[in-house]
Design an enzyme around this catalytic site. Structure first.
Site, short mmCIF file in Angstrom:
data_model
loop_
_atom_site.label_atom_id
_atom_site.label_comp_id
_atom_site.label_asym_id
_atom_site.label_seq_id
_atom_site.Cartn_x
_atom_site.Cartn_y
_atom_site.Cartn_z
N ARG A 113 0.89 -1.18 0.00
CA ARG A 113 0.00 0.00 0.00
C ARG A 113 0.92 1.22 0.00
O ARG A 113 1.68 1.43 0.95
CB ARG A 113 -0.90 -0.02 1.22
CG ARG A 113 -1.65 1.28 1.42
CD ARG A 113 -2.76 1.18 2.44
NE ARG A 113 -3.91 0.51 1.89
CZ ARG A 113 -5.16 0.63 2.35
NH1 ARG A 113 -5.42 1.42 3.37
NH2 ARG A 113 -6.15 -0.02 1.78
N HIS A 140 -7.21 0.82 -6.67
CA HIS A 140 -7.53 -0.03 -5.51
C HIS A 140 -8.19 -1.31 -6.03
O HIS A 140 -9.39 -1.54 -5.81
CB HIS A 140 -8.45 0.74 -4.56
CG HIS A 140 -8.47 0.20 -3.17
ND1 HIS A 140 -7.73 -0.89 -2.76
CD2 HIS A 140 -9.17 0.61 -2.06
CE1 HIS A 140 -7.96 -1.13 -1.49
NE2 HIS A 140 -8.82 -0.24 -1.04
N GLN A 143 -10.29 -3.76 -3.77
CA GLN A 143 -11.58 -3.20 -3.38
C GLN A 143 -12.63 -3.49 -4.46
O GLN A 143 -13.74 -3.94 -4.17
CB GLN A 143 -11.44 -1.69 -3.18
CG GLN A 143 -12.71 -1.02 -2.76
CD GLN A 143 -13.16 -1.45 -1.37
OE1 GLN A 143 -12.37 -1.44 -0.44
NE2 GLN A 143 -14.41 -1.84 -1.22
N ASP A 235 -16.89 7.52 -1.85
CA ASP A 235 -15.63 7.32 -1.11
C ASP A 235 -15.34 8.64 -0.41
O ASP A 235 -15.98 9.66 -0.70
CB ASP A 235 -14.53 6.96 -2.15
CG ASP A 235 -13.17 6.65 -1.52
OD1 ASP A 235 -13.08 6.53 -0.28
OD2 ASP A 235 -12.19 6.55 -2.29
N CYS A 274 -16.26 2.07 0.14
CA CYS A 274 -15.13 1.20 0.45
C CYS A 274 -14.78 1.21 1.93
O CYS A 274 -14.17 0.27 2.43
CB CYS A 274 -13.91 1.60 -0.39
SG CYS A 274 -13.47 3.35 -0.20
N ARG A 302 -14.02 -8.53 1.04
CA ARG A 302 -12.59 -8.26 0.85
C ARG A 302 -11.80 -9.53 1.18
O ARG A 302 -10.85 -9.89 0.49
CB ARG A 302 -12.11 -7.10 1.75
CG ARG A 302 -12.67 -5.72 1.41
CD ARG A 302 -12.13 -5.21 0.09
NE ARG A 302 -10.68 -5.16 0.04
CZ ARG A 302 -9.92 -4.16 0.50
NH1 ARG A 302 -10.49 -3.10 1.03
NH2 ARG A 302 -8.60 -4.20 0.39
N1 NVA Z 1 -9.70 6.98 -1.60
C1 NVA Z 1 -9.39 6.47 -0.29
C2 NVA Z 1 -9.64 5.01 -0.25
C3 NVA Z 1 -9.39 4.37 1.11
C4 NVA Z 1 -9.67 2.91 1.13
C5 NVA Z 1 -7.95 6.79 0.05
O1 NVA Z 1 -7.09 6.67 -0.84
O2 NVA Z 1 -7.67 7.17 1.18
N1 CP Z 2 -11.37 -0.03 2.02
C1 CP Z 2 -10.13 -0.17 2.46
O1 CP Z 2 -9.18 -0.42 1.71
O2 CP Z 2 -10.01 -0.06 3.81
P1 CP Z 2 -8.64 0.10 4.60
O3 CP Z 2 -8.06 1.44 4.20
O4 CP Z 2 -9.03 0.08 6.06
O5 CP Z 2 -7.72 -1.01 4.24
#
Ligand code: NVA
Ligand code: CP
Length: 320
Positions: A113, A140, A143, A235, A274, A302
């Site tokens: 990540r 993502h 997701q 989101d 998400c 997930r």
């Molecule tokens: N768009 C959000 C998704 C989190 C799962 C982010 O990047 O923080």
């Molecule tokens: N939706 C999602 O990826 O959640 P987290 O950021 O908690 O992993």
């Protein structure tokens, strides 16, 4: 060690960086395997026996971290987590390549990540083991697998179903666009001006929709997006790394909040997110905590979707 009866044997990829790298058939196969594993999890409990997963995260996570860790345990393997959320970005202490060349000596796969999407691309290019995108600023994919799996379970088929994403056209939206258009859905995206999806991902969505019988449409009025939709998705307005823009974005996105009025325009639509969510911002409390919300079904999936990814990438010869 169980085997499924699903064919064809190969996904055609060795990493999961983007769902754009998967054919529609391969994407359907991941969803089939996910459903298979979900329906009889104990049959897969030795599939990844002795396999270890590296989890290298530059940002916070609840769902992605837990579901990959538990997923590895469920499949007989193990996971080791490296929390870089309080450290300089990957590449600062040592190069991304050197990191990959170390991790491949100890483990059998990497979930990363990252802030920069190119960090995941570089990991995938340099590691000899599968690399899975656990979220980058651009995409993502895991997701979107859980999102489409959840809709498929609910509806039986995604063909001709209409999903509208209302909010910021970034990572979660991008991967949903890719998955939905490959699976024959009508994908509608609605963003404020300046927050539209990446143009290249839009072009690919249009091309995928042409092949699958779906469609891709960009609109600016949330009411147009919601009208007749079978699912509304949103989101956060400020993603991880954009915390400084929170106030500015709250003003820009204020007309894009998913409310009961917007849900009423849908065709008995479900609400998707998400997570994590900000009640009172991108969605009202009554919608996310109401009967149309499927956010926790998605969060559950997930786990199952990622177990399929782990099985197919870390033990492809066993899942055929
Ligand atoms: N768009 C959000 C998704 C989190 C799962 C982010 O990047 O923080
Ligand atoms: N939706 C999602 O990826 O959640 P987290 O950021 O908690 O992993």
């Amino acid at each position: 060690m169980a085997t499924t009866t699903l064919t064809p044997p190969s996904l055609g990829i060795t990493d999961l960086v983007s769902l754009g790298d998967l054919s529609s058939a391969a994407l359907r196969r991941v969803l089939d395997v996910a459903s298979e594993i979900k329906s009889r999890p104990l049959d897969f409990s030795d599939l990844l026996k002795g396999k270890r997963l590296s989890m290298v995260f530059e940002k916070e996570s609840l769902r992605t971290r837990f579901t990959f860790d538990i997923g590895m345990q469920d499949l007989g393997g193990s996971a080791t987590f490296l929390d870089l959320s309080n450290s300089p970005r990957m590449g600062a202490r040592e190069s991304v390549r050197d990191m990959a060349k170390n991790l491949e000596r100890w483990t059998h796969g990497i979930v990363a990540r990252t802030y920069r999407h190119r960090t995941i691309v570089e990991l995938a290019h340099t590691a000899s083991i599968p690399v899975i995108n656990g979220l980058s600023e651009l995409l993502h994919p895991c997701q979107a697998l859980a999102d489409t799996m959840t809709l498929l379970e609910r509806w039986g088929s995604l063909q001709d179903r209409r999903v509208a994403f209302i909010g910021d056209g970034n990572n979660t939206c991008h991967s949903l666009m890719t998955a939905a258009t490959k699976l024959g859905m009508h994908m509608v995206v609605c963003t404020p001006e300046g927050y539209e999806p990446d143009a290249e991902i839009e072009r690919a969505a249009v091309a995928a929709a042409e092949e699958s019988g779906g469609s891709y449409t960009l609109v600016s009025d949330p009411k147009d997006a919601a009208e007749g939709a079978h699912a509304l998705y949103t989101d956060v307005w400020a993603s991880m790394g954009q915390e400084d823009e929170t106030e500015e974005r709250a003003a820009i996105f204020s007309d894009y909040s998913i409310s009961d009025d917007l849900m009423d325009l849908t065709d008995e639509g479900v609400f998707m997110h998400c997570l994590p969510a900000h009640r009172g911002h991108e969605v009202s409390r009554s919608v996310i905590d109401g009967p149309q919300s499927i956010v926790f079904d998605i969060a559950e999936n997930r786990l199952h979707a990622q177990k399929a990814v782990l099985a197919l990438l870390l033990a492809p010869e066993e899942v055929n």
